[in-house]
Scaffold this motif. Structure first.
Motif, PDB file in Angstrom:
ATOM      1  N   GLY B  34       0.815  -1.209   0.000  1.00  0.00           N
ATOM      2  CA  GLY B  34       0.000   0.000   0.000  1.00  0.00           C
ATOM      3  C   GLY B  34       0.840   1.246   0.000  1.00  0.00           C
ATOM      4  N   ALA B  35       0.179   2.374  -0.223  1.00  0.00           N
ATOM      5  CA  ALA B  35       0.878   3.648  -0.338  1.00  0.00           C
ATOM      6  C   ALA B  35       1.305   4.180   1.024  1.00  0.00           C
ATOM      7  N   CYS B  36       0.520   3.937   2.043  1.00  0.00           N
ATOM      8  CA  CYS B  36       0.865   4.469   3.354  1.00  0.00           C
ATOM      9  C   CYS B  36       0.009   3.771   4.404  1.00  0.00           C
ATOM     10  N   PRO B  37       0.306   3.997   5.674  1.00  0.00           N
ATOM     11  CA  PRO B  37      -0.499   3.355   6.707  1.00  0.00           C
ATOM     12  C   PRO B  37      -1.952   3.774   6.556  1.00  0.00           C
ATOM     13  N   GLY B  38      -2.827   2.874   6.886  1.00  0.00           N
ATOM     14  CA  GLY B  38      -4.222   3.252   6.939  1.00  0.00           C
ATOM     15  C   GLY B  38      -5.019   2.936   5.692  1.00  0.00           C
ATOM     16  N   VAL B  39      -4.361   2.454   4.632  1.00  0.00           N
ATOM     17  CA  VAL B  39      -5.136   2.152   3.429  1.00  0.00           C
ATOM     18  C   VAL B  39      -5.890   0.831   3.562  1.00  0.00           C
ATOM     19  N   GLY B  40      -5.546   0.043   4.574  1.00  0.00           N
ATOM     20  CA  GLY B  40      -6.331  -1.165   4.798  1.00  0.00           C
ATOM     21  C   GLY B  40      -5.630  -2.444   4.402  1.00  0.00           C
ATOM     22  N   HIS B  67      -3.709  -1.913  15.447  1.00  0.00           N
ATOM     23  CA  HIS B  67      -3.661  -0.491  15.796  1.00  0.00           C
ATOM     24  C   HIS B  67      -4.953  -0.047  16.456  1.00  0.00           C
ATOM     25  N   GLY B  68      -5.563  -0.947  17.187  1.00  0.00           N
ATOM     26  CA  GLY B  68      -6.776  -0.588  17.897  1.00  0.00           C
ATOM     27  C   GLY B  68      -7.971  -0.342  16.998  1.00  0.00           C
ATOM     28  N   ARG B  69      -7.864  -0.723  15.716  1.00  0.00           N
ATOM     29  CA  ARG B  69      -9.020  -0.539  14.844  1.00  0.00           C
ATOM     30  C   ARG B  69      -9.957  -1.719  15.060  1.00  0.00           C
ATOM     31  N   GLU B 180       3.598 -13.016  -5.025  1.00  0.00           N
ATOM     32  CA  GLU B 180       2.412 -12.257  -5.392  1.00  0.00           C
ATOM     33  C   GLU B 180       2.463 -10.919  -4.676  1.00  0.00           C
ATOM     34  N   VAL B 181       2.031  -9.891  -5.367  1.00  0.00           N
ATOM     35  CA  VAL B 181       1.880  -8.596  -4.722  1.00  0.00           C
ATOM     36  C   VAL B 181       0.450  -8.139  -4.939  1.00  0.00           C
ATOM     37  N   VAL B 182      -0.231  -7.853  -3.845  1.00  0.00           N
ATOM     38  CA  VAL B 182      -1.596  -7.354  -3.940  1.00  0.00           C
ATOM     39  C   VAL B 182      -1.566  -5.880  -3.567  1.00  0.00           C
ATOM     40  N   LEU B 183      -1.977  -5.044  -4.474  1.00  0.00           N
ATOM     41  CA  LEU B 183      -1.979  -3.611  -4.189  1.00  0.00           C
ATOM     42  C   LEU B 183      -3.262  -3.252  -3.460  1.00  0.00           C
ATOM     43  N   VAL B 184      -3.101  -2.688  -2.274  1.00  0.00           N
ATOM     44  CA  VAL B 184      -4.266  -2.226  -1.526  1.00  0.00           C
ATOM     45  C   VAL B 184      -4.314  -0.720  -1.698  1.00  0.00           C
ATOM     46  N   ASP B 185      -5.327  -0.242  -2.392  1.00  0.00           N
ATOM     47  CA  ASP B 185      -5.327   1.160  -2.808  1.00  0.00           C
ATOM     48  C   ASP B 185      -6.521   1.893  -2.211  1.00  0.00           C
ATOM     49  N   LEU B 186      -6.289   3.146  -1.897  1.00  0.00           N
ATOM     50  CA  LEU B 186      -7.355   3.981  -1.364  1.00  0.00           C
ATOM     51  C   LEU B 186      -7.042   5.387  -1.827  1.00  0.00           C
ATOM     52  N   THR B 187      -8.043   6.136  -2.272  1.00  0.00           N
ATOM     53  CA  THR B 187      -7.746   7.484  -2.737  1.00  0.00           C
ATOM     54  C   THR B 187      -7.403   8.357  -1.533  1.00  0.00           C
ATOM     55  N   PRO B 188      -6.562   9.396  -1.773  1.00  0.00           N
ATOM     56  CA  PRO B 188      -6.140  10.255  -0.661  1.00  0.00           C
ATOM     57  C   PRO B 188      -7.330  10.834   0.096  1.00  0.00           C
ATOM     58  N   ASP B 189      -8.380  11.228  -0.648  1.00  0.00           N
ATOM     59  CA  ASP B 189      -9.522  11.831   0.036  1.00  0.00           C
ATOM     60  C   ASP B 189     -10.177  10.843   0.989  1.00  0.00           C
ATOM     61  N   GLU B 190     -10.339   9.611   0.494  1.00  0.00           N
ATOM     62  CA  GLU B 190     -10.965   8.605   1.346  1.00  0.00           C
ATOM     63  C   GLU B 190     -10.112   8.342   2.570  1.00  0.00           C
ATOM     64  N   LEU B 191      -8.801   8.296   2.330  1.00  0.00           N
ATOM     65  CA  LEU B 191      -7.906   8.016   3.443  1.00  0.00           C
ATOM     66  C   LEU B 191      -7.991   9.119   4.485  1.00  0.00           C
ATOM     67  N   MET B 192      -7.988  10.379   4.012  1.00  0.00           N
ATOM     68  CA  MET B 192      -8.051  11.489   4.953  1.00  0.00           C
ATOM     69  C   MET B 192      -9.371  11.444   5.707  1.00  0.00           C
ATOM     70  N   GLN B 193     -10.404  11.057   4.965  1.00  0.00           N
ATOM     71  CA  GLN B 193     -11.701  10.931   5.617  1.00  0.00           C
ATOM     72  C   GLN B 193     -11.630   9.869   6.706  1.00  0.00           C
ATOM     73  N   ARG B 194     -11.020   8.729   6.376  1.00  0.00           N
ATOM     74  CA  ARG B 194     -10.880   7.644   7.362  1.00  0.00           C
ATOM     75  C   ARG B 194     -10.106   8.116   8.566  1.00  0.00           C
ATOM     76  N   ARG B 196      -9.845  11.171   9.663  1.00  0.00           N
ATOM     77  CA  ARG B 196     -10.672  12.074  10.472  1.00  0.00           C
ATOM     78  C   ARG B 196     -11.673  11.286  11.284  1.00  0.00           C
ATOM     79  N   GLU B 197     -12.147  10.217  10.697  1.00  0.00           N
ATOM     80  CA  GLU B 197     -13.127   9.415  11.413  1.00  0.00           C
ATOM     81  C   GLU B 197     -12.480   8.523  12.450  1.00  0.00           C
ATOM     82  N   GLY B 198     -11.158   8.668  12.572  1.00  0.00           N
ATOM     83  CA  GLY B 198     -10.467   7.944  13.629  1.00  0.00           C
ATOM     84  C   GLY B 198     -10.298   6.471  13.331  1.00  0.00           C
ATOM     85  N   LYS B 199     -10.336   6.100  12.045  1.00  0.00           N
ATOM     86  CA  LYS B 199     -10.231   4.678  11.732  1.00  0.00           C
ATOM     87  C   LYS B 199      -8.787   4.240  11.576  1.00  0.00           C
TER      88      LYS B 199
END
Lengths: 234, 902
Positions: B34-40, B67-69, B180-194, B196-199
């Motif tokens: 993934g691109a950064c922490p939090g993308v899932g 991470h307590g999620r 195998e490499v599985v790309l876990v992708d999330l758009t920046p906006d969604e990530l920032m939203q996540r 903010r939502e404390g996820k």
């Protein structure tokens, strides 16, 4: 505050900029409020817990915490009205804060008169409570919540079930800003959270039936990019 | 691989087999990337693990950082979790992944989160990826998660972008060698939203994270990095897959067919027959022309014919080649073996009688030589080359020296023979005749080697004649006493002719070798120079210089501009006279096919146009004006040209990507700068302005009522600070719009709502104007960003209020115009300055502000920027009946359907 004889309402201002705190205090004290201040979100949550204020004014751009989280924290144990202050381009933040339970917002820079008007409206809501009888209304519109009947100038107005649910929700939250998401969830159900155009079309219908000039609504106000607000004493 | 060895490279096969064997025993590594922490990533991994477990796979959770999620932790239910090992470290007890426990438990699949993690001191390996290596070596499949910033090679880039040096890194080879490499992708906006939502983090950390590492610019850059990295990997896999297929193809031996072209007119027929045969056999085929010394002496017409036949073969799908060799049959067979061709197609010679007796037809020679190759004989090839005038020119190499040079060879032959005879006369008394013969032979060898076959033959005959006339008794007569000398003459002639034949053949081979060497050298030199080039201009200059040398042609490279029109990249003096046709060049660029001279498209053009094809796309066009056509269109030369064009295209592509990479870096950097500048401005200016206006506004409330003059001053401060604030807002908006960083939140909505909101927002300035809104009831929903569109109407209405006297009427209307909706804001005021309607919108960019009212130009510039962002147009005009009118058109689009109410 005007007609009530209750003790002076207490207001908690959570804002990191001391000069803004200063003029808020000046304005609110002139209005007869007791003002407490907090310079950080952390401190603000503590103060809100200990002082149990009647109104919280919260800046969304705090350096230590996301304002939306502060709203969530306070909403965890209190239903005190929360008025948020935010930057002009922060629609997303405002919507998040309102969704999280804030009651109203003001965009910086704002006039003192506007601030006081909002504060008054929010304090009155807490004083009076939401439900003061089955008969409510605005302008020449009367709504009988018990009989689900709406009249305008004495003549009955026919509303579709969705229009009625929409109106009832706005009445129950008169003066408050409701976000699109909140309204969609309440009126259409949780699965329609994205279909804001439904809401806009029904709102247009409601204005057609209840407003004098639907392009210049007096009561059913648009909060652009955020949602709607019913202004009862507009 | 030697030319006679048709089998695949055993080393390559061995390596492949070893690799496969090693992989079979090893566990398989699957990366959730993934691109950064939090993308899932952890979430995705655990979800997949749940599925695997449901399918009966023996899954063990080695480490999973939730991470307590809560939603992630929830996934752990039902999975076996390995207890952590406790390590005492500096008096504290730390937890770490239990490698030995995992090895002892030996599950089929183990989940080990956070591959880049550094182990607690006292663990077996300093890094977790080393633990994973050990697990894999033990034959356990491992699933793990990695963020792009942890890749060693990207560490610096990520550090440069985010300003945060990541200490936990991972060698790239771990990533490269993952199965195998599985790309876990999330758009920046969604990530920032996540966030903010404390996820992602606990709420307390989220705000700090959003301000530092998780800025949107960073997220976009990281996402791009991870997407690219994954794309590169997929690309590499594709190449490996294809090379695997190629190795198999050798064993499966796809049929390959070799057709041998002769110089006759029947060549076309032969080529077509071979094409059909190849088609039936599903075989690749190669058309070959073998140029033996004998065939060097063909007339021009025949050579043209051969070129045409080769061109035809190429058109029919053959690979073509011209081979040089002494004997056609051997050359062909060696080539066939080297190319793994199992079938040879030759034409049937019509030669009969004596000539057939003297020299066996090619098909017979081939059959005799090749027992492992099938030979197909196609009926009727035109016979021996018709003997035209023998201008001795070779197909595979530069022309032989012609004219005076040629005669010099014969003169040398004559002169040298005469000189030898004179020397023989002098030495006649001292040497035996047999030794004098040796002088003649030496002369013939020298002539043949230095001047070719013709002079050699002349020298041979002259030698015999002069030897007989001057040296053999009776001297000065052709008569011979001793008949034995007749035998001497015959043998001398035979030996001399043979020598001259061999010597000239050697000379030919040497020249071919020289020529090949020259081609190779050109390729090498060009390659080396291109590799060093850093700019397209350098490449073009290098290419033109080399091409002109090799092909004796004037060359020109055309490169595309931003609008995909090709134009000459370098117009140096002296190139102006090239008969370059831009239309042909454009066609070549667009169609990626050669055109002009020597091709099927527009062959009448004086120049040859060749697309510069690189792996990703065509990079330009190469135009050549050949001085000598033959040099360009011989198959060998044409292939050389293609290779050179490929090299040039590759170099151009490389330079292009270097530029793209630099651009991307600069853009990321400037975006970062602009963001921080805007953020700084918006915060640092807005806050004091808010304070200023608020303090001025609350001044009358601060104490006893102010005297009227002071109250006035307080009011003026308040008004001015509000105005300044509005101007700052306009500036910021304009900067954001021009920077292209405003993301439209387009939603379908009725126009009346946003008009109403705007009217309410500017109710103050409009208080003394009459406003009429006439919107048709059936106006369709429009898709726009309500906040921005409200700004448009606010600005237009404010303008109208500002520039018309109180009491003026402002009208807002709209109507459908085909696929667009036209919206107008009109007034009956004094109107716009005639002729300046358009420039009103440009004030900001032109930077001239003649108006005393501040912010005016900005307002309309913002209107235009917003409308254009909605694919709309806006224009200003004066109404015929007086007053100004602003007309906006927006695309109507297809509004979503409304559901029927229950």
């Amino acid at each position: 505050m005007g007609e009530t004889h209750a003790p002076a309402p207490s207001v908690l201002v959570i804002e990191d900029e001391p000069q803004i705190r200063r003029f808020l205090r000046t304005a609110l004290e002139a209005e007869g409020c007791q003002v407490a201040e907090a310079g950080s979100g952390e401190r603000g949550v503590v103060e809100a817990g200990t002082r149990k204020p009647d109104l919280v004014i919260l800046d969304l751009g705090l350096p230590d915490r996301d304002g939306v989280d502060v709203v969530r924290d306070i909403r965890g144990w209190s239903s005190v009205p929360i008025l948020i202050l935010s930057a002009r381009v922060g629609e997303v933040d405002k919507v998040s804060a309102l969704d999280a339970g804030a009651d109203d917002y003001l965009t910086k820079p704002f006039g003192v008169a506007e601030l006081l008007a909002r504060a008054r409206a929010l304090l009155r809501r807490t004083r009076l409570g939401a439900g003061d009888g089955p008969l409510v209304g605005f302008g020449d519109v009367r709504v009988d919540l018990a009989r689900r009947q709406v009249t305008r100038g004495g003549a009955e107005v026919h509303l579709t079930p969705i229009e009625y649910r929409l109106l009832a929700l706005l009445l129950a939250n008169a003066g408050r800003v409701l976000t699109h998401r909140q309204i969609l969830r309440e009126v259409w159900g949780p699965s329609h959270g994205q279909d804001a155009h439904y809401l806009r079309v029904y709102m247009s219908g409601l204005r057609q039936k209840l407003e004098v000039d639907k392009t210049r609504p007096r009561y059913l106000r648009t909060e652009t990019g955020i949602g709607y607000r019913l202004v009862v004493d507009g | 691989m030697s030319i006679d060895d048709p089998r695949p490279d055993p080393d390559a096969l061995l390596e492949k087999v070893q690799r496969e064997a090693a992989q079979a025993a090893r566990g398989k590594l699957k990366l959730f990337f993934g691109a950064c922490p939090g993308v899932g990533k952890t979430y995705a991994m655990l979800t997949a693990a749940g599925v695997a477990r449901a399918q009966g796979v023996d899954v063990l959770v080695g480490v999973a950082e939730t991470h307590g999620r809560a939603e992630t932790a929830h996934l752990l239910e039902g999975l076996e979790v390995l207890p952590r090992r406790r390590i005492a470290y500096q008096g504290r007890e730390l937890e770490e992944f239990d490698l030995d426990g995992a090895l002892a438990r030996k599950p089929a699949l183990i989940l080990v989160d956070e591959l880049a993690h550094s182990n607690v001191a006292g663990s077996r390996h300093p890094k977790r990826w080393q633990d994973v290596e050990e697990l894999l070596a033990a034959g356990i499949d491992v699933w793990t998660t990695v963020n792009v910033q942890h890749l060693e090679s990207l560490n610096d880039i990520v550090g440069g972008i985010t300003g945060i040096q990541v200490r936990e890194t991972l060698p790239d080879r771990v990533f490269e060698q993952a199965d195998e490499v599985v790309l876990v992708d999330l758009t920046p906006d969604e990530l920032m939203q996540r966030m903010r939502e404390g996820k992602v983090y606990f709420p307390q950390q989220a705000e700090r994270a959003l301000r530092n590492f998780f800025r949107k610019g960073n997220l976009i850059a990281l996402r791009e990095l991870s997407l690219r990295r994954t794309a590169d990997r997929v690309d590499a896999q594709m190449r490996e897959y294809r090379s695997d297929q190629a190795i198999q193809a050798v064993w499966e031996t796809k049929e390959r067919l070799l057709v041998c072209l002769g110089p006759g007119a029947g060549g076309d027929r032969l080529v077509r027959a071979a094409a059909r045969l190849a088609g039936r056999l599903h075989a690749d085929w190669i058309a070959v022309y073998v140029e033996t010394p004998r065939l060097q002496r063909l007339a021009d017409a025949n050579r043209e014919q051969i070129l045409r036949t080769l061109a035809l073969a190429k058109e029919l799908g053959a690979e073509t080649a011209t081979l040089g060799g002494q004997a056609a049959a051997e050359t062909l067979l060696a080539y066939a073996r080297s190319r793994n061709a199992s079938k040879l197609v030759v034409g049937k010679s019509v030669r009969t009688g004596m000539s057939r007796m003297l020299r066996a037809p090619l098909s017979d020679q081939l059959s005799a030589l090749a027992r492992d190759v099938d030979v197909y004989v196609v009926a009727h090839e035109a016979g021996e080359p018709p003997a035209g005038e023998a201008t001795v020119e070779s197909l595979t190499m530069d022309a032989e020296p012609a004219g005076p040079v040629r005669w010099r060879g014969y003169a040398w032959a004559a002169g040298l023979t005469v000189a030898t005879t004179a020397l023989g006369g002098l030495l006649y008394a001292h040497l035996h005749l047999a030794n004098l013969i040796m002088f003649y032979l030496a002369g013939v060898v020298w002539v043949a080697v230095s001047h070719g076959r013709g002079p050699g033959v002349l020298a041979s005959f002259l030698s015999v004649a002069l030897f007989d006339f001057f040296l053999v008794p009776p001297r000065l007569s052709f008569t011979v006493h001793d008949t034995q000398y007749l035998l001497t003459f015959a043998i001398l002639l035979a030996v001399a002719l043979t020598i001259s034949h061999l010597a000239s053949g050697m000379r030919y081979q040497a020249r071919v070798a020289l020529y090949r060497e020259r081609r190779t050298r050109v390729l090498n030199e060009l390659g080396r120079e291109l590799a060093g080039a850093l700019q397209a201009e350098q490449i073009v200059e290098t290419a033109m210089r080399h091409l002109e040398g090799v092909f004796q042609a004037k060359a020109c490279v055309l490169l595309p501009d931003a609008r995909e029109r090709v134009r000459p990249a370098l117009p140096p003096p002296g190139r102006a006279e090239l008969p370059l046709d831009p239309a042909i060049a454009q066609w070549v660029y667009d169609h990626q096919e050669a055109a002009g001279l020597g091709t099927q498209s527009l062959p009448g053009a004086p120049m040859h146009y060749l697309p510069l094809k690189a792996p990703m796309r065509t990079r330009g066009v190469l135009a050549l004006l050949p001085g000598n056509k033959r040099l360009l269109f011989l198959p060998e030369q044409a292939r050389l040209l293609e290779t050179l064009a490929g090299q040039i295209a590759l170099a151009l592509e490389r330079v292009h990507y270097v530029e793209v990479a630099q651009d991307a870096l600069v853009r990321m950097e400037s975006e970062r700068l602009r963001n921080s500048l805007l953020a700084a401005l918006s915060h640092d200016l807005r806050t004091p302005l808010t304070v200023l206006s608020g303090l001025a506004d609350s001044l009358p409330l601060a104490g006893p009522p102010l005297p009227p003059r002071q109250a006035e001053i307080a009011e003026a401060i308040h008004a001015e600070s509000l105005r300044t604030s509005a101007m700052v807002a306009n500036l910021l908006d304009m900067a954001r719009l021009q920077g292209g960083e405003v993301q439209l939140r387009r939603e379908w909505q009725p126009l009346e709502e946003v008009v109403g909101a705007a009217l309410q927002a500017v109710a103050g300035p409009l208080a003394r104007h009459e406003v009429r809104v006439e919107l048709p009831a059936d106006l369709p929903l429009l898709e726009f960003d309500s906040v921005l569109m409200e700004r448009v109407f606010c600005n237009l209405l404010e303008n109208a209020a500002k520039y018309t006297p109180p009491g003026s009427r402002i009208e807002i209307g709209a109507h459908e115009e085909g696929e667009r909706v036209s919206i107008s804001v009109a007034d009956n005021g004094p109107g716009l300055p005639p002729g300046r309607e358009e420039s009103l919108f440009e004030k900001f960019t032109r930077g001239e502000d003649e108006s005393p009212v501040a912010g005016v130009g900005l307002g309309l510039a913002i209107v235009r920027a917003i409308v254009q962002a909605h694919q709309g147009t806006v224009r200003a005009e004066n109404r015929p009946e007086g007053g100004a009118r602003f007309v906006i058109t927006l695309p109507a689009g297809e509004p979503p359907r409304m559901p029927e109410e229950e």
